[in-house]
Design a protein around this motif. Structure first.
Motif, PDB file in Angstrom:
ATOM      1  N   ARG A 162       0.839  -1.200   0.000  1.00  0.00           N
ATOM      2  CA  ARG A 162       0.000   0.000   0.000  1.00  0.00           C
ATOM      3  C   ARG A 162       0.878   1.256   0.000  1.00  0.00           C
ATOM      4  N   GLY A 163       0.521   2.210  -0.841  1.00  0.00           N
ATOM      5  CA  GLY A 163       1.252   3.458  -0.932  1.00  0.00           C
ATOM      6  C   GLY A 163       2.358   3.446  -1.973  1.00  0.00           C
ATOM      7  N   ARG A 197      -9.467  10.010  -9.338  1.00  0.00           N
ATOM      8  CA  ARG A 197      -8.477   9.333  -8.490  1.00  0.00           C
ATOM      9  C   ARG A 197      -7.105   9.960  -8.673  1.00  0.00           C
ATOM     10  N   GLY A 198      -6.740  10.269  -9.904  1.00  0.00           N
ATOM     11  CA  GLY A 198      -5.447  10.871 -10.182  1.00  0.00           C
ATOM     12  C   GLY A 198      -4.315   9.876 -10.047  1.00  0.00           C
ATOM     13  N   GLY A 199      -3.142  10.270 -10.505  1.00  0.00           N
ATOM     14  CA  GLY A 199      -1.963   9.426 -10.360  1.00  0.00           C
ATOM     15  C   GLY A 199      -1.907   8.246 -11.301  1.00  0.00           C
ATOM     16  N   VAL A 200      -2.749   8.244 -12.343  1.00  0.00           N
ATOM     17  CA  VAL A 200      -2.785   7.131 -13.292  1.00  0.00           C
ATOM     18  C   VAL A 200      -2.270   7.626 -14.638  1.00  0.00           C
ATOM     19  N   SER A 201      -1.295   6.919 -15.206  1.00  0.00           N
ATOM     20  CA  SER A 201      -0.741   7.314 -16.500  1.00  0.00           C
ATOM     21  C   SER A 201      -0.352   6.071 -17.288  1.00  0.00           C
ATOM     22  N   VAL A 202      -0.221   6.243 -18.597  1.00  0.00           N
ATOM     23  CA  VAL A 202       0.161   5.132 -19.470  1.00  0.00           C
ATOM     24  C   VAL A 202       1.072   5.669 -20.567  1.00  0.00           C
ATOM     25  N   LEU A 214       1.571   0.827 -17.664  1.00  0.00           N
ATOM     26  CA  LEU A 214       0.542   1.465 -16.846  1.00  0.00           C
ATOM     27  C   LEU A 214       1.119   1.739 -15.461  1.00  0.00           C
ATOM     28  N   LEU A 215       1.050   3.004 -15.017  1.00  0.00           N
ATOM     29  CA  LEU A 215       1.543   3.401 -13.696  1.00  0.00           C
ATOM     30  C   LEU A 215       0.385   3.927 -12.864  1.00  0.00           C
ATOM     31  N   ILE A 216       0.268   3.402 -11.643  1.00  0.00           N
ATOM     32  CA  ILE A 216      -0.757   3.873 -10.702  1.00  0.00           C
ATOM     33  C   ILE A 216      -0.039   4.242  -9.411  1.00  0.00           C
ATOM     34  N   GLN A 217      -0.004   5.542  -9.119  1.00  0.00           N
ATOM     35  CA  GLN A 217       0.726   6.047  -7.959  1.00  0.00           C
ATOM     36  C   GLN A 217      -0.077   5.822  -6.673  1.00  0.00           C
ATOM     37  N   LYS A 218       0.661   5.669  -5.550  1.00  0.00           N
ATOM     38  CA  LYS A 218       0.057   5.575  -4.216  1.00  0.00           C
ATOM     39  C   LYS A 218      -1.078   4.549  -4.180  1.00  0.00           C
ATOM     40  N   ALA A 219      -0.709   3.305  -4.379  1.00  0.00           N
ATOM     41  CA  ALA A 219      -1.686   2.228  -4.476  1.00  0.00           C
ATOM     42  C   ALA A 219      -2.549   2.123  -3.227  1.00  0.00           C
ATOM     43  N   LYS A 220      -3.839   1.868  -3.445  1.00  0.00           N
ATOM     44  CA  LYS A 220      -4.812   1.690  -2.372  1.00  0.00           C
ATOM     45  C   LYS A 220      -5.404   0.286  -2.462  1.00  0.00           C
ATOM     46  N   PRO A 221      -6.010  -0.209  -1.387  1.00  0.00           N
ATOM     47  CA  PRO A 221      -6.670  -1.515  -1.454  1.00  0.00           C
ATOM     48  C   PRO A 221      -7.730  -1.577  -2.560  1.00  0.00           C
ATOM     49  N   SER A 222      -8.361  -0.437  -2.838  1.00  0.00           N
ATOM     50  CA  SER A 222      -9.379  -0.423  -3.899  1.00  0.00           C
ATOM     51  C   SER A 222      -8.773  -0.602  -5.288  1.00  0.00           C
ATOM     52  N   ASP A 223      -7.446  -0.467  -5.404  1.00  0.00           N
ATOM     53  CA  ASP A 223      -6.771  -0.681  -6.687  1.00  0.00           C
ATOM     54  C   ASP A 223      -6.502  -2.160  -6.943  1.00  0.00           C
ATOM     55  N   SER A 224      -6.778  -3.006  -5.963  1.00  0.00           N
ATOM     56  CA  SER A 224      -6.616  -4.447  -6.157  1.00  0.00           C
ATOM     57  C   SER A 224      -7.621  -4.943  -7.194  1.00  0.00           C
ATOM     58  N   VAL A 241      -3.763  -8.150  -9.273  1.00  0.00           N
ATOM     59  CA  VAL A 241      -2.946  -7.305  -8.403  1.00  0.00           C
ATOM     60  C   VAL A 241      -3.539  -7.314  -6.991  1.00  0.00           C
ATOM     61  N   HIS A 242      -2.682  -7.569  -6.021  1.00  0.00           N
ATOM     62  CA  HIS A 242      -3.081  -7.521  -4.611  1.00  0.00           C
ATOM     63  C   HIS A 242      -2.338  -6.363  -3.950  1.00  0.00           C
ATOM     64  N   VAL A 243      -3.073  -5.395  -3.443  1.00  0.00           N
ATOM     65  CA  VAL A 243      -2.463  -4.295  -2.694  1.00  0.00           C
ATOM     66  C   VAL A 243      -2.489  -4.683  -1.223  1.00  0.00           C
ATOM     67  N   LEU A 244      -1.323  -4.902  -0.648  1.00  0.00           N
ATOM     68  CA  LEU A 244      -1.203  -5.416   0.713  1.00  0.00           C
ATOM     69  C   LEU A 244      -1.322  -4.282   1.729  1.00  0.00           C
TER      70      LEU A 244
END
Length: 278
Positions: A162-163, A197-202, A214-224, A241-244
Motif C-alpha cells: 500500500r502506498g 483518483r489521479g496518479g494514473v498514467s500510461v 501502466l503506472l498507478i501512484q500511491k496504491a490503495k486496497p481499492s486498486d486491487s 494485483v493484490h495491494v497489501l
C-alpha cells in the motif's frame, strides 16, 4: 581546285557516315523496343512477395505478371495450394468450395491476387501462381499465419505494498504490424487516465515488439483486482494485483486463511479422554 574537290568529297563521306550511324542506331533501338514488347509473360518478383498475415485477418497474396496480353491467346493465371495440390482459382474465377478464398483481378491490371478471409494456422504454406504459357511458368509465395503473443510482465499475480506504485508492463510480440491501440481495463472497466483518483498514467511504444506501461501512484486496497491489457490485434493478457495492507503474500495466496493445527485445549482434552480409558 584539286584541294576543294578533296574537301568536298571528305565532307560528303562524313555526312554519309553520320547518316548511316543514325540509321543503324534507329534500327537497333527499334529492335530493342520490339524485343521488350514481344518478350513473353514473366513475373515481377518485387510485387509478388511472401506474406505474413495475422490469424483471422484477411490475407492478400499478390502475383504480378507482365506482358501477359502480348499474345494472340492470352494465357490464364491460376493459384494452386501446395499442401494438397488444390486448384483454387483460374483467372477471375474461384474453383474451391471454401468461400474464404477469392480471386481478385481488375481489367488491364498486371496483378492477380488471391484473397484469404479469416486465415488459420493450417493455411500457412506455399501457394503457386501459375501461368498457362508455353513453357509453363510458376512463381511460389509462402504464407505465414501468426498469432501475436501478449504478456503482462510478472504475472499472473502481483503483490504491491500500500502506498507504492503499481507498475504494469504489457508486451505484444510476433505482430507483423504494431497494434493501433492498447487499452487497459481494471475489473472489466476501461481505465480512465483523467479520473478523479489521479496518479494514473500510461505510455506506449509501438514497433516489432510493442510495450504499454501502466503506472498507478500511491496504491490503495481499492486498486486491487484484475487488470487486463487489450491490444487491437492480439488476444488480451490478464494479471491479478493484490495491494497489501500489512498482510504477508503467503497469507494472501491462501485467501487470508491459514490452516491451523488443533488447539492446545483440544489436545489436552483428547489426552484426558485417552487416559481415562486406560
Amino acid at each position: 581546285m584539286a584541294v576543294l574537290r578533296i574537301f568536298l568529297l571528305g565532307a560528303i563521306g562524313l555526312i554519309s557516315h553520320s547518316a548511316l550511324c543514325a540509321q543503324t542506331g534507329a534500327s537497333n533501338s527499334g529492335n530493342s523496343l520490339t524485343e521488350s514488347t514481344t518478350r513473353g509473360p514473366h513475373f515481377d518478383a518485387s510485387a509478388s512477395k511472401n506474406v505474413t498475415a495475422l490469424l483471422g485477418k484477411t490475407a492478400y497474396l499478390n502475383c504480378r505478371v507482365k506482358n501477359l496480353a502480348n499474345r494472340t491467346m492470352s494465357p490464364q493465371v491460376s493459384w494452386v495450394r501446395h499442401r494438397d495440390v488444390h486448384l483454387l482459382t483460374v483467372g477471375r474465377y474461384t474453383y474451391t468450395s471454401d468461400q474464404r478464398f477469392r480471386a481478385i483481378h481488375q481489367p488491364h491490371s498486371e496483378d492477380w491476387t488471391l484473397q484469404i478471409k479469416y486465415p488459420q494456422h493450417r493455411d500457412s504454406g506455399v501457394y503457386e501462381c501459375q501461368v498457362s504459357s508455353t513453357p509453363h511458368l510458376s512463381h511460389f509465395i509462402h504464407l505465414t499465419v501468426i498469432e501475436p503473443d501478449t504478456e503482462i510482465v510478472g504475472g499472473p499475480e502481483l503483490f504491491i505494498d500500500r502506498g507504492s506504485t503499481i507498475n504494469l508492463t504489457c508486451v505484444v510480440r510476433h505482430s507483423p504490424e504494431p497494434p493501433a491501440f492498447i487499452f487497459w481495463n481494471h475489473n472489466d472497466a476501461i481505465i480512465s487516465y483523467t479520473s478523479s483518483r489521479g496518479g494514473v498514467s500510461v505510455s506506449t511504444e509501438r514497433g516489432e515488439t510493442s510495450r504499454s506501461v501502466l503506472l498507478i501512484q500511491k496504491a490503495k486496497p481499492s486498486d486491487s483486482g484484475n487488470y487486463q491489457c487489450n491490444p487491437s490485434n492480439a488476444r488480451p493478457a490478464n494479471v491479478t494485483v493484490h495491494v497489501l495492507n500489512g498482510e504477508h503474500p503467503e497469507a494472501m495466496q491462501h485467501g487470508g486463511n491459514q490452516r491451523m493445527g488443533p488447539s492446545l485445549g483440544a489436545l489436552a482434552f483428547i489426552s484426558y479422554v485417552l487416559l481415562a480409558y486406560c
